[in-house]
Motif scaffolding. Structure first.
Motif, PDB file in Angstrom:
ATOM      1  N   LYS A  36      56.546 -37.594  44.278  1.00 18.89           N
ATOM      2  CA  LYS A  36      56.126 -36.403  43.535  1.00 18.89           C
ATOM      3  C   LYS A  36      57.339 -35.578  43.095  1.00 18.89           C
ATOM      4  CE  LYS A  36      51.448 -35.762  45.301  1.00 18.89           C
ATOM      5  NZ  LYS A  36      50.849 -35.799  43.963  1.00 18.89           N
ATOM      6  N   GLU A  51      58.992 -37.427  40.258  1.00 19.76           N
ATOM      7  CA  GLU A  51      58.215 -37.252  39.030  1.00 19.76           C
ATOM      8  C   GLU A  51      58.493 -35.868  38.445  1.00 19.76           C
ATOM      9  OE1 GLU A  51      54.089 -39.091  37.812  1.00 19.76           O
ATOM     10  OE2 GLU A  51      53.777 -37.438  39.227  1.00 19.76           O
ATOM     11  N   LYS A  90      61.484 -35.983  36.547  1.00 13.79           N
ATOM     12  CA  LYS A  90      61.359 -36.839  35.370  1.00 13.79           C
ATOM     13  C   LYS A  90      62.323 -38.034  35.413  1.00 13.79           C
ATOM     14  CE  LYS A  90      59.772 -33.023  32.409  1.00 13.79           C
ATOM     15  NZ  LYS A  90      58.376 -33.414  32.252  1.00 13.79           N
ATOM     16  N   ARG A 105      49.837 -44.538  43.209  1.00 16.18           N
ATOM     17  CA  ARG A 105      48.861 -44.281  42.143  1.00 16.18           C
ATOM     18  C   ARG A 105      47.681 -43.469  42.690  1.00 16.18           C
ATOM     19  NH1 ARG A 105      51.965 -44.785  38.448  1.00 16.18           N
ATOM     20  NH2 ARG A 105      52.198 -46.637  37.134  1.00 16.18           N
ATOM     21  N   ASN A 106      47.197 -43.832  43.869  1.00 17.19           N
ATOM     22  CA  ASN A 106      46.096 -43.079  44.475  1.00 17.19           C
ATOM     23  C   ASN A 106      46.495 -41.650  44.801  1.00 17.19           C
ATOM     24  OD1 ASN A 106      44.230 -45.176  44.337  1.00 17.19           O
ATOM     25  ND2 ASN A 106      44.786 -45.999  46.350  1.00 17.19           N
ATOM     26  N   GLY A 134      48.276 -39.898  42.816  1.00 12.75           N
ATOM     27  CA  GLY A 134      48.399 -39.171  41.557  1.00 12.75           C
ATOM     28  C   GLY A 134      49.680 -39.401  40.798  1.00 12.75           C
ATOM     29  N   ILE A 135      50.537 -40.336  41.260  1.00 18.92           N
ATOM     30  CA  ILE A 135      51.803 -40.581  40.576  1.00 18.92           C
ATOM     31  C   ILE A 135      51.544 -41.348  39.276  1.00 18.92           C
ATOM     32  CG2 ILE A 135      54.036 -41.740  40.726  1.00 18.92           C
ATOM     33  CD1 ILE A 135      53.774 -39.249  42.483  1.00 18.92           C
ATOM     34  N   LYS A 136      52.110 -40.840  38.180  1.00 18.98           N
ATOM     35  CA  LYS A 136      51.885 -41.439  36.858  1.00 18.98           C
ATOM     36  C   LYS A 136      53.129 -42.129  36.303  1.00 18.98           C
ATOM     37  CE  LYS A 136      48.153 -38.276  35.494  1.00 18.98           C
ATOM     38  NZ  LYS A 136      47.970 -37.725  36.853  1.00 18.98           N
ATOM     39  N   LEU A 137      54.270 -41.967  36.958  1.00 16.90           N
ATOM     40  CA  LEU A 137      55.496 -42.613  36.497  1.00 16.90           C
ATOM     41  C   LEU A 137      55.337 -44.137  36.462  1.00 16.90           C
ATOM     42  CD1 LEU A 137      58.364 -40.781  38.432  1.00 16.90           C
ATOM     43  CD2 LEU A 137      58.019 -40.790  35.964  1.00 16.90           C
ATOM     44  N   TYR A 141      45.988 -51.203  38.688  1.00 14.97           N
ATOM     45  CA  TYR A 141      46.629 -49.911  38.934  1.00 14.97           C
ATOM     46  C   TYR A 141      47.824 -49.663  38.012  1.00 14.97           C
ATOM     47  CZ  TYR A 141      43.694 -49.227  43.008  1.00 14.97           C
ATOM     48  OH  TYR A 141      42.611 -49.033  43.848  1.00 14.97           O
ATOM     49  N   GLN A 142      47.934 -50.475  36.963  1.00 17.15           N
ATOM     50  CA  GLN A 142      48.987 -50.284  35.956  1.00 17.15           C
ATOM     51  C   GLN A 142      50.377 -50.256  36.588  1.00 17.15           C
ATOM     52  OE1 GLN A 142      48.481 -49.914  32.246  1.00 17.15           O
ATOM     53  NE2 GLN A 142      46.877 -51.152  33.167  1.00 17.15           N
TER      54      GLN A 142
END
Length: 822
Positions: free
Chosen positions: A505, A508, A511, A527-528, A530-533, A551-552
């Motif tokens: 977090k 992220e 950046k 991912r669960n 909330g990490i989007k990187l 999970y991309q």
């Protein structure tokens, strides 16, 4: 604050470019991620070595920000907002703060020194708050950016300011002096912090004294060097009218002379002579740093003409200062941000930004006490607080205190209690679950009781993770990179033992470009959370490919078999241009395509539209050992050759990366398009010269469970491996090999730190406990114990055990509670 934007053109020596002609701003921001940015925000786009806020302007405009101070206007933003164009946005921020400071004419206390600045500031706030409406630096905001942000928070209702100023090298304090302009100067302890930024101690003192050019009085501890520097400072700046107010333990020519200092019952009793009279006071501390800080505060009170009775009654109520926000695991899958010892408007804004950057759960709750010393009327204050809560998309507010409760109508979805006891009485009915909870309250509300109720119950051994240190180490390595080089940070193995999600977090928030994990389940966990990187999986098993796609995540592909298995699943799912990462083996001989398999790899990927080569990578085997310099160069050359062939044959232009942490430092010419930062982020380098620039991240702490005295001839622990040769005091610590402490560290090989003294581990390390010799240490049950951190470091332990720091860090069991703080 309400400032006409056009009035700042001359202040900032700026060029105005914008469609609006009559604009007022009431909020200053430098953080593009803050949810508090809005239409009346003036955003300073700071441009540094590691980051350029100009790249976020387009996004800020989309979010409603219309006013900017910039060094240049991004092409896609021209005509879309109001811009004040300046040569240097940091200098402009400082000039604005200096201009704003000059609008107010009440006393300002400026505090500087090597140690104790924040403590003295917070204690002065406590001691003086019954009589003044005080504005002070939030937390440790004492830098070239922190000081202007602190001063900008002044409003018309304040009548005393307390600001701290910190520097790390020459030519910094003169900038801060123009912003703070203190009328009262306090010089705290001068120590070794930031020694590397100065030629010698004398230069450091001279630089710090520059803060006091406008001060009418300077308060300091008398000693020969400081006195000499002060004499020269006054002479050079023609300040013969300035008052010096000194104190000393040893020099009776000081204005205040300490006659006696006696410690007993966790208190220190101090007798001092001042103006030919003798007085005494007590503080609830025994350490020398607290005593020095308290005496600095005492001199401020004396200068402000406080009577002896007030001084005595207030000094004995001083308290430990908690200078950090802590992230803790809570009950029912909650995450807790503990800021339970302060409640002022400026630090609330900081805490809400921290909440947003560290939230584990989408649902956000704030538990907030009455706010004191805001400088606003209650009506204005709680209107502003309600707006902050709304802007930060807080799902639930729990207010505690008579004043905040009286403004309940201003808040949506709020619950109010008159005091902490009433909250505790209703605790079971508040249904805390699956949410991130910020707990922020003034000391008098004793919110530590709320933290105790909400905190997940674990044993008393904790691994404290300093998020500021992670940020520092990240920026240290980013500064080594060319401007267009991306950075991947490794968060595998539970963040090298430090906690994967919380660190992810933070990364992220900073950046970074990529995160790296070893296995798919680590990436799924992120991912669960909330990490989007983008997340690269370095060792994917073919059975995990469906989950990786779901999970991309982005797999590293290191064999034809693995490539074909992934292509088969990708085709079945109808994927197009799914990102993959091709691993080349250039000499590590662990995983990867070798030279003789490159043609088959090219043939398999030619004409393929199912996947896209996102990056090509390799791994250096000896980047940390310059004895193998030629081998590393051969690896780098082979990587360049093979990756270039792939790019040419497949007509692709992916990211290329081969440098790890030591490679970043030792082979800067091989940065390609990206580097991978691993152990360096966590404050560990194999280079002693580099190590001194990194900050310790993790401190493993425990407590003393029991102390006993054994006679000569008695043994300790399994196997009787320690035999006392004389009467010996033994302390038992609740941490053992199940927590990650190697049994090889026992039997007087290793030690822990208690009261800043080494206590050797005696006997065998047990599963859940170890025992130490404390015969020469004045300690008791419940006292804190440092297992590793600043001393001993994980590197020291690793060297003693003939292993590497990675093993020490990753061995710490997940049953050890992680506490994250700023």
């Amino acid at each position: 604050m309400s400032i006409n934007l056009k009035s700042l053109i001359s202040v900032l020596d700026a060029k105005w470019i914008g469609p609006e002609t009559d604009v007022f701003v009431d909020h200053i921001s430098i953080d593009s991620r803050s949810l508090q940015n809005g239409s009346q925000t003036l955003f300073f786009a700071l441009k540094g070595i590691n980051n350029d806020a100009h790249t976020y302007i387009a996004e800020l405009i989309q979010n409603g920000v219309q006013n900017f101070v910039v060094q240049y206007i991004p092409e896609n933003c021209k005509g879309k907002a109001n811009f004040l164009v300046v040569a240097d946005t940091l200098k402009a921020l400082q000039e604005f703060a200096g201009y704003y400071r000059n609008l107010f004419h009440f006393p300002i206390i400026g505090v500087t020194g090597s140690n104790g600045k924040t403590i003295v500031k917070e204690w002065l706030n406590f001691l003086l708050s019954p009589d003044y409406n005080i504005i002070r630096s939030p937390k440790s905001y004492n830098s070239q950016v922190g000081v202007p942000l602190s001063v900008i928070a002044i409003n018309e209702k304040h009548n005393l300011g307390i600001f701290e100023a910190g520097i790390s090298t020459v030519n910094e304090m003169i900038k801060l002096e123009k912003i703070v302009k203190p009328t009262i100067g306090v010089l705290t302890n001068i120590g070794s912090a930031h020694d590397e930024g100065f030629k010698n101690l004398e230069q450091k003192i001279n630089e710090k004294l520059l803060l006091f050019k406008s001060a009418g009085i300077i308060i300091y501890q008398k000693n020969e060097l400081v006195d000499a520097c002060l004499k020269e400072f006054l002479k050079e700046n023609q300040l013969s009218d300035k008052t010096l107010f000194s104190w000393s333990f040893t020099d009776n020519s000081a204005d205040l002379f300490i006659l006696k200092k006696e410690s007993k019952n966790d208190k220190t009793y101090i007798k001092y002579q001042y103006e030919n009279e003798v007085f005494e006071f007590e503080i609830p501390f025994q350490d020398s740093a607290s005593v020095e800080n308290a005496i600095s505060c005492l001199l401020v009170l004396l200068y402000l003409k406080y009577d002896f009775a007030s001084i005595q009654s207030r000094m004995q109520m001083l308290y430990p200062v908690h200078m950090r926000l802590e992230v803790k695991n809570g009950i029912n899958n909650c995450s807790i941000i503990d800021d339970s010892y302060s409640s002022d408007f400026q630090s609330l804004k900081i805490a809400l930004d921290f909440l947003e950057s560290q939230k584990k759960n989408a649902s956000k709750t704030v538990i907030l006490s009455d706010i004191f010393q805001s400088g606003f009327s209650n009506e204005e204050l709680y209107t502003k607080v309600a707006q902050l809560i709304a802007d930060n998309k807080i799902n639930r507010l729990i207010g505690i205190g008579a004043t905040i409760s009286s403004f309940a109508a201003k808040f949506s979805n709020s619950t109010m209690f008159k005091d902490t006891a009433a909250f505790i009485d209703h605790f079971e009915n508040l249904d805390f679950a699956n949410e991130t909870i910020l707990i922020k309250g003034a000391r008098s509300f004793q919110f530590e009781e709320i933290v105790s109720l909400l905190e997940e119950k674990t044993h008393e051994t904790v691994l404290e993770i300093n998020l500021n240190s992670i940020s520092h180490n990240l920026n240290f390595f980013k500064a080594k990179l060319a401007t267009d080089v991306k950075i991947m940070v490794m968060v595998k193995a539970f963040g090298y033992g430090n906690g994967g999600l919380e660190i992810a977090k933070l990364l992220e928030h900073h950046k970074v470009d990529y995160l790296g994990v070893a296995f798919a389940d680590e990436g799924i966990s992120l991912r669960n959370g909330g990490i989007k990187l983008p997340i690269m999986v370095l060792n994917p098993e073919s059975t995990s490919f469906p989950s990786i796609i779901q999970y991309q995540l982005e797999p590293e592909i290191y064999s034809i078999k693995g490539l074909n298995a992934f292509l088969k699943i990708a085709r079945e799912k109808g994927l197009k241009d799914y990102p993959i990462h091709i691993k080349l083996d250039t000499g590590m001989h662990r995983l990867g395509f070798e030279r003789n398999t490159i043609d088959e790899l090219i043939e398999t990927l030619k004409g393929n539209e199912t996947v896209r080569i996102q990056s090509i990578l390799s791994h250096l085997a000896t980047s940390d050992d310059m004895n193998h310099y030629d081998f590393v160069i051969s690896q780098i050359n082979l990587f360049d050759e093979l990756s270039s062939k792939l790019m040419e044959e497949l007509n692709v232009n992916p990211i290329r990366h081969t440098l790890n942490t030591s490679g970043i430092s030792n082979f800067p010419s091989a940065q390609f398009n990206m580097v991978r930062l691993g152990i360096g982020l966590y404050g560990v380098s194999n280079d002693p010269a580099e190590q001194k620039y990194l900050e310790n991240v993790g401190t493993l702490k425990s407590i003393i469970s029991q102390v006993r005295t054994i006679p000569a001839g008695d043994s300790v622990g399994y196997g009787r491996r320690f035999m006392a040769t004389k009467e010996t005091r033994i302390a038992t610590i609740p941490i053992g090999y199940a927590d990650g402490i190697s049994r090889l560290w026992g039997n007087e090989v290793g030690f822990v730190m208690i009261k800043n003294q080494k206590a050797k581990i005696v006997g065998s390390v047990c599963m859940d406990m170890l025992m130490v010799n404390v015969s020469d240490i004045d300690c008791k049950e419940g006292d804190s114990v440092i297992i590793f951190g600043e001393n001993p470091t994980v590197t020291e332990i690793a060297n003693a055990l003939k292993t590497i720091p990675y093993e020490i860090l990753t061995s710490i069991s997940q049953r050890v509670k992680r506490v994250f703080f700023r």
